[in-house]
Design a protein around this motif. Structure first.
Motif, PDB file in Angstrom:
ATOM      1  N   ILE A 161      -5.675   0.070   8.653  1.00 32.27           N
ATOM      2  CA  ILE A 161      -5.943  -1.201   7.978  1.00 32.27           C
ATOM      3  C   ILE A 161      -5.859  -2.391   8.937  1.00 32.27           C
ATOM      4  O   ILE A 161      -4.900  -2.530   9.676  1.00 32.27           O
ATOM      5  CB  ILE A 161      -4.928  -1.436   6.833  1.00 32.27           C
ATOM      6  CG1 ILE A 161      -4.790  -0.180   5.954  1.00 32.27           C
ATOM      7  CG2 ILE A 161      -5.314  -2.660   6.017  1.00 32.27           C
ATOM      8  CD1 ILE A 161      -5.869   0.057   4.985  1.00 32.27           C
ATOM      9  N   VAL A 190     -10.298   0.150   0.135  1.00 35.64           N
ATOM     10  CA  VAL A 190     -10.444  -0.151   1.562  1.00 35.64           C
ATOM     11  C   VAL A 190     -11.895   0.041   1.909  1.00 35.64           C
ATOM     12  O   VAL A 190     -12.510   1.037   1.489  1.00 35.64           O
ATOM     13  CB  VAL A 190      -9.773   0.859   2.516  1.00 35.64           C
ATOM     14  CG1 VAL A 190      -8.955   0.158   3.552  1.00 35.64           C
ATOM     15  CG2 VAL A 190      -9.119   1.966   1.814  1.00 35.64           C
ATOM     16  N   PHE A 191     -12.420  -0.849   2.714  1.00 41.51           N
ATOM     17  CA  PHE A 191     -13.799  -0.756   3.187  1.00 41.51           C
ATOM     18  C   PHE A 191     -13.769  -0.452   4.662  1.00 41.51           C
ATOM     19  O   PHE A 191     -13.081  -1.141   5.421  1.00 41.51           O
ATOM     20  CB  PHE A 191     -14.508  -2.094   2.975  1.00 41.51           C
ATOM     21  CG  PHE A 191     -14.443  -2.548   1.555  1.00 41.51           C
ATOM     22  CD1 PHE A 191     -15.312  -2.018   0.619  1.00 41.51           C
ATOM     23  CD2 PHE A 191     -13.503  -3.476   1.148  1.00 41.51           C
ATOM     24  CE1 PHE A 191     -15.239  -2.408  -0.700  1.00 41.51           C
ATOM     25  CE2 PHE A 191     -13.428  -3.870  -0.177  1.00 41.51           C
ATOM     26  CZ  PHE A 191     -14.298  -3.338  -1.103  1.00 41.51           C
ATOM     27  N   CYS A 192     -14.481   0.555   5.096  1.00 40.57           N
ATOM     28  CA  CYS A 192     -14.556   0.824   6.526  1.00 40.57           C
ATOM     29  C   CYS A 192     -15.484  -0.221   7.144  1.00 40.57           C
ATOM     30  O   CYS A 192     -16.644  -0.336   6.754  1.00 40.57           O
ATOM     31  CB  CYS A 192     -15.057   2.229   6.823  1.00 40.57           C
ATOM     32  SG  CYS A 192     -15.123   2.523   8.608  1.00 40.57           S
ATOM     33  N   TYR A 244      -7.036   5.595   6.464  1.00 42.00           N
ATOM     34  CA  TYR A 244      -7.668   4.418   7.040  1.00 42.00           C
ATOM     35  C   TYR A 244      -6.651   3.653   7.880  1.00 42.00           C
ATOM     36  O   TYR A 244      -5.465   3.610   7.555  1.00 42.00           O
ATOM     37  CB  TYR A 244      -8.183   3.482   5.939  1.00 42.00           C
ATOM     38  CG  TYR A 244      -9.520   3.854   5.354  1.00 42.00           C
ATOM     39  CD1 TYR A 244      -9.697   5.058   4.679  1.00 42.00           C
ATOM     40  CD2 TYR A 244     -10.608   2.987   5.455  1.00 42.00           C
ATOM     41  CE1 TYR A 244     -10.932   5.388   4.132  1.00 42.00           C
ATOM     42  CE2 TYR A 244     -11.843   3.306   4.899  1.00 42.00           C
ATOM     43  CZ  TYR A 244     -11.998   4.503   4.240  1.00 42.00           C
ATOM     44  OH  TYR A 244     -13.213   4.813   3.695  1.00 42.00           O
ATOM     45  N   LYS A 304     -18.031   2.911   4.312  1.00 40.99           N
ATOM     46  CA  LYS A 304     -17.457   3.808   3.300  1.00 40.99           C
ATOM     47  C   LYS A 304     -16.282   3.127   2.584  1.00 40.99           C
ATOM     48  O   LYS A 304     -15.588   2.309   3.152  1.00 40.99           O
ATOM     49  CB  LYS A 304     -16.995   5.096   3.996  1.00 40.99           C
ATOM     50  CG  LYS A 304     -16.828   6.261   3.074  1.00 40.99           C
ATOM     51  CD  LYS A 304     -16.758   7.604   3.825  1.00 40.99           C
ATOM     52  CE  LYS A 304     -16.025   7.564   5.118  1.00 40.99           C
ATOM     53  NZ  LYS A 304     -16.609   8.149   6.262  1.00 40.99           N
ATOM     54  N   ILE A 305     -16.102   3.500   1.321  1.00 35.74           N
ATOM     55  CA  ILE A 305     -15.020   2.923   0.517  1.00 35.74           C
ATOM     56  C   ILE A 305     -14.059   4.016   0.078  1.00 35.74           C
ATOM     57  O   ILE A 305     -14.491   5.111  -0.281  1.00 35.74           O
ATOM     58  CB  ILE A 305     -15.587   2.237  -0.748  1.00 35.74           C
ATOM     59  CG1 ILE A 305     -16.526   1.097  -0.360  1.00 35.74           C
ATOM     60  CG2 ILE A 305     -14.481   1.737  -1.645  1.00 35.74           C
ATOM     61  CD1 ILE A 305     -17.062   0.324  -1.548  1.00 35.74           C
ATOM     62  N   ALA A 306     -12.774   3.735   0.109  1.00 34.49           N
ATOM     63  CA  ALA A 306     -11.794   4.666  -0.444  1.00 34.49           C
ATOM     64  C   ALA A 306     -10.875   3.918  -1.396  1.00 34.49           C
ATOM     65  O   ALA A 306     -10.725   2.699  -1.298  1.00 34.49           O
ATOM     66  CB  ALA A 306     -10.983   5.317   0.671  1.00 34.49           C
ATOM     67  N   ASP A 307     -10.282   4.645  -2.324  1.00 36.96           N
ATOM     68  CA  ASP A 307      -9.318   4.046  -3.238  1.00 36.96           C
ATOM     69  C   ASP A 307      -7.984   3.900  -2.533  1.00 36.96           C
ATOM     70  O   ASP A 307      -7.607   4.732  -1.721  1.00 36.96           O
ATOM     71  CB  ASP A 307      -9.154   4.941  -4.472  1.00 36.96           C
ATOM     72  CG  ASP A 307     -10.426   5.018  -5.286  1.00 36.96           C
ATOM     73  OD1 ASP A 307     -11.139   4.005  -5.346  1.00 36.96           O
ATOM     74  OD2 ASP A 307     -10.711   6.087  -5.853  1.00 36.96           O
ATOM     75  N   ILE A 308      -7.286   2.842  -2.866  1.00 40.80           N
ATOM     76  CA  ILE A 308      -5.969   2.578  -2.282  1.00 40.80           C
ATOM     77  C   ILE A 308      -4.983   2.398  -3.436  1.00 40.80           C
ATOM     78  O   ILE A 308      -5.239   1.607  -4.343  1.00 40.80           O
ATOM     79  CB  ILE A 308      -6.027   1.272  -1.442  1.00 40.80           C
ATOM     80  CG1 ILE A 308      -6.672   1.527  -0.090  1.00 40.80           C
ATOM     81  CG2 ILE A 308      -4.642   0.684  -1.265  1.00 40.80           C
ATOM     82  CD1 ILE A 308      -5.731   1.945   1.006  1.00 40.80           C
ATOM     83  N   ILE A 346       0.836  -1.202   0.000  1.00 42.04           N
ATOM     84  CA  ILE A 346       0.000   0.000   0.000  1.00 42.04           C
ATOM     85  C   ILE A 346       0.867   1.247   0.000  1.00 42.04           C
ATOM     86  O   ILE A 346       1.806   1.351   0.782  1.00 42.04           O
ATOM     87  CB  ILE A 346      -0.919   0.038   1.245  1.00 42.04           C
ATOM     88  CG1 ILE A 346      -1.834  -1.174   1.278  1.00 42.04           C
ATOM     89  CG2 ILE A 346      -1.748   1.322   1.252  1.00 42.04           C
ATOM     90  CD1 ILE A 346      -2.725  -1.216   2.509  1.00 42.04           C
ATOM     91  N   GLN A 347       0.538   2.178  -0.886  1.00 40.20           N
ATOM     92  CA  GLN A 347       1.313   3.419  -0.941  1.00 40.20           C
ATOM     93  C   GLN A 347       0.638   4.536  -0.160  1.00 40.20           C
ATOM     94  O   GLN A 347       1.292   5.412   0.371  1.00 40.20           O
ATOM     95  CB  GLN A 347       1.507   3.829  -2.405  1.00 40.20           C
ATOM     96  CG  GLN A 347       2.389   2.835  -3.156  1.00 40.20           C
ATOM     97  CD  GLN A 347       2.672   3.274  -4.572  1.00 40.20           C
ATOM     98  OE1 GLN A 347       1.833   3.901  -5.220  1.00 40.20           O
ATOM     99  NE2 GLN A 347       3.858   2.958  -5.064  1.00 40.20           N
ATOM    100  N   ASP A 348      -0.676   4.504  -0.114  1.00 38.46           N
ATOM    101  CA  ASP A 348      -1.402   5.566   0.587  1.00 38.46           C
ATOM    102  C   ASP A 348      -2.695   4.967   1.134  1.00 38.46           C
ATOM    103  O   ASP A 348      -3.524   4.489   0.378  1.00 38.46           O
ATOM    104  CB  ASP A 348      -1.718   6.700  -0.405  1.00 38.46           C
ATOM    105  CG  ASP A 348      -2.517   7.820   0.243  1.00 38.46           C
ATOM    106  OD1 ASP A 348      -2.763   7.773   1.461  1.00 38.46           O
ATOM    107  OD2 ASP A 348      -2.923   8.748  -0.488  1.00 38.46           O
ATOM    108  N   THR A 349      -2.858   4.984   2.453  1.00 36.31           N
ATOM    109  CA  THR A 349      -4.051   4.371   3.047  1.00 36.31           C
ATOM    110  C   THR A 349      -5.217   5.337   3.143  1.00 36.31           C
ATOM    111  O   THR A 349      -6.271   4.980   3.675  1.00 36.31           O
ATOM    112  CB  THR A 349      -3.769   3.839   4.471  1.00 36.31           C
ATOM    113  OG1 THR A 349      -3.576   4.962   5.329  1.00 36.31           O
ATOM    114  CG2 THR A 349      -2.563   2.925   4.510  1.00 36.31           C
ATOM    115  N   LYS A 350      -5.031   6.583   2.704  1.00 36.36           N
ATOM    116  CA  LYS A 350      -6.090   7.601   2.778  1.00 36.36           C
ATOM    117  C   LYS A 350      -6.596   7.791   4.208  1.00 36.36           C
ATOM    118  O   LYS A 350      -7.786   8.052   4.415  1.00 36.36           O
ATOM    119  CB  LYS A 350      -7.249   7.221   1.858  1.00 36.36           C
ATOM    120  CG  LYS A 350      -6.903   7.185   0.371  1.00 36.36           C
ATOM    121  CD  LYS A 350      -7.025   8.542  -0.274  1.00 36.36           C
ATOM    122  CE  LYS A 350      -6.573   8.553  -1.731  1.00 36.36           C
ATOM    123  NZ  LYS A 350      -7.495   7.846  -2.604  1.00 36.36           N
TER     124      LYS A 350
END
Lengths: 131, 131
Positions: free
Chosen positions: A108, B77-79, A106, B84-88, A100-104
DNA sequence: ATTGGTGCAAATGCTTTGCATAAAG
DNA sequence: CTTTATGCAAAGCATTTGCACCAAT
């Protein structure tokens, strides 16, 4: 969590099979041993057992969830034609979180790696179809 | 596949957002521009567009499917708390198919890597709860 | 003119729930 | 004896479908 007869047999039948059954498939298996069990009981138990980490819930592109009595780390292939699931062994030395480069932002906790493919039977049937 | 007004606007609205909306969330967005559109049309179009590879269908542990206008290769990623979903972004140099040790006879076409976690807001709310 | 798409309402199918009864601790 | 689980039937909810009408090519 109480140990009921229903719960024990549901768990036993799920651990016994490698077919990653849906709730109703498992219901049919269990029913052979407990003819008066209800589908709702199977659903409720699968939910509790997977919440407790005793079994795994598998979800992908189909409407129905599938369940796996094997909780050891492994991945799955889904047949895009018939929906069948098989276990896939992957190189154990890979840490997917590390790529993973960027977890935004989150935090994990886990990851899931799923493959899509054609099972042996479907490969054959596809080949026959194109003749 | 015909270019209808409905189809264009559905696609436009999906490409515009980064929220990975469900069919009904997208329906609400589209409805602002096409008040007479029906939810069935949104469902039918999302199905066709994802079959055509123009958009992506995202499926995981929730009841509702989500859709992504971004078809470039990326993971999600799923919270586990709010859904909520974000791009990874992941290291591009990794070939996930290469880590498979045994395909069980399946012919592999694609893979999907999903992460589970807590989004920033939910991390905060969990911290507050434990006070 | 023909085919594919749309809106609406009804149907589908998996899953969940309410409730009275039964079993577990 | 208190609580949790069960069976049954009914409800829920996301999604799909049948059909008559409409629009795109």
């Amino acid at each position: 969590m109480r140990i009921t007869n229903q719960r024990e047999i549901i768990l036993e039948e799920l651990k016994k099979t490698k077919s990653h059954p849906t709730a109703d498939e498992l219901f049919e298996l269990v029913r052979k041993r407990l003819p008066r069990i209800s589908l709702a009981t199977v659903y409720r138990n699968l939910e509790q057992l997977s919440d407790a980490g005793i079994i795994n819930k598998i979800e992908y592109g189909s409407r129905q969830k599938r369940f796996d009595g094997d909780v050891s780390p492994h991945s799955h292939v889904f047949c895009i034609r018939c929906g069948k699931i098989a276990d896939i062994k992957t190189a154990q030395d890979i840490n997917l979180k590390k790529i993973i480069q960027d977890t935004k932002g989150y935090k994990i906790f886990g990851e899931r790696l799923q493959f899509m493919g054609l099972c042996p039977q479907c490969q054959e049937e596809e080949a026959n179809k194109n003749n």
